[in-house]
Design an enzyme around this catalytic site. Structure first.
Site, PDB file in Angstrom:
ATOM      1  CE  LYS A 112      -4.142  -1.694  -0.030  1.00  0.00           C
ATOM      2  NZ  LYS A 112      -4.626  -2.668   0.941  1.00  0.00           N
ATOM      3  CE  LYS A 195      -5.076  -9.571  -4.002  1.00  0.00           C
ATOM      4  NZ  LYS A 195      -5.867  -9.644  -2.804  1.00  0.00           N
ATOM      5  CE  LYS A 198     -14.104  -5.874  -3.228  1.00  0.00           C
ATOM      6  NZ  LYS A 198     -13.991  -6.028  -1.801  1.00  0.00           N
TER       7      LYS A 198
END
Ligand code: AMP
Length: 331
Positions: A112, A195, A198
């Site tokens: 992040k 992966k 969203k």
């Protein structure tokens, strides 16, 4: 005694195939035999600063998608995280036995920081603490999660053990990751690597219509054709096979593997098969999503009832923790 199972999802964006196959489907299968808690993590979603006008709608959308996927309020406790204030109180306490160093080393935190250096808030750092709180507050022993959450779950075990050791008790069970297959599933994205997620723009959502699904799959990244015999399969093609293994029957997978091995495969055909099988699974869910999303009364009754049950379980744990830590009521 029944196992206590817990699963949660952030209320950011719609559910995709990764959520469905990585976590949700396992959870749904467990509803009959276990005491299951399912929640929508609206507090967790705040780390990305959602707009306040979308905040509540996002929760409703995810709730409808979960119910449409097969989560049953008569079997499971379904609730919204923020409607259980005991979670926030235990989170405050848990922060006292979580260390900055270990939180900074978490791979999701490092990722992040790398991706969003402009928004490294303290909530991101303590994200695993809140996640551990969600699990430990119901003293869950099984957590159906995808492979991406293994590290967070390991940290939950560390926090549980640390509390037990610090106070010389056997209070928190150490939860384990749960999957019906032998291995934890990671659903790859359609963009060739990594992966399905969203925000990655590489996913198929349960609410996608048929046209969108077909378009996305047909556009999925592949390579220029089968490699030399015995050379390893390229990552984008391996990813398509991984999804095929998840959504299609074994004989279909064997058929396309054989075509690949003999060098006769046409990626267009593989993709068409993939799109057919994805549609077969997701389109009935999409129909239910649309029905349920418009049924406000059903949605609110479900989470009201869920919050009552979740609070009962959470307040019992919180009271136990506070007693162990030495809190005593004055009156
Ligand atoms: P998230 O969408 O990150 O809030 O994750 C919600 C749940 O879905 C977690 O249990 C994840 O492990 C699972 N999940 C998310 N993406 C994937 C993926 N691509 N493959 C497998 N599981 C996933």
């Amino acid at each position: 005694m029944k196992d206590i199972v817990l699963s949660g999802i952030r209320s950011t964006g719609n559910l995709h195939l990764g959520n469905y196959f990585g976590a949700l489907r396992n959870f749904i299968k467990m509803q009959d035999e276990n005491r299951c808690f399912f929640f929508i993590a609206d507090l967790h979603s705040l780390t990305t600063h959602p707009k306040s006008e979308n905040f509540h709608e996002n929760v409703k959308t995810v709730l409808a998608e979960y119910l449409a996927s097969g989560l049953d309020p008569d079997k499971s406790v379904i609730f919204v995280q923020s409607a259980v204030p005991e979670v926030s109180e235990l989170y405050t306490l848990m922060n006292m036995w979580s260390y900055v160093g270990e939180l900074e080393r978490t791979s999701s935190f490092k990722e992040k920081v790398r991706k969003h250096p402009d928004n490294v808030n303290a909530g991101l750092l303590t994200y695993p603490v809140l996640m551990a709180t969600d699990i430990l507050i119901h003293r869950a022993s099984k957590v159906p999660v995808g492979k991406d959450q293994e590290q967070h779950l390991e940290m939950t075990r560390v926090f549980a053990r640390r509390f037990n050791n610090m106070y010389g008790v056997e209070f928190f069970p150490e939860p384990t990751a749960y999957n019906f297959g032998t291995e934890l599933i990671k659903v790859p994205g359609l963009d060739g690597s990594g992966k399905m997620g969203k925000s990655e723009g590489n996913g198929i959502f349960l609410a996608d219509d048929e046209k969108t699904i077909r378009k996305k799959v047909m556009r999925a990244v592949t390579d220029s054709g089968p490699a030399e015999p015995d050379a390893p399969m390229s990552e984008p093609v391996r990813n398509l096979f991984t999804i095929l293994e998840i959504v299609s029957d074994d004989d279909v997978v064997r058929f396309y593997k054989a075509k690949y091995d003999s060098g006769e495969i046409r990626y267009g055909e593989l993709k068409k098969q993939l799109a057919d099988d994805i549609c077969r699974i997701t389109l009935p869910i999409r129909e239910r999503i649309m029905d349920i999303r418009s049924n406000e009364k059903y949605l609110s009754e479900t989470v009201k009832n869920g919050a009552e049950q979740a609070r009962e379980s959470a307040s019992a744990t919180l009271a136990g923790v506070k007693k162990i830590m030495g809190f005593k009521p004055f009156w």
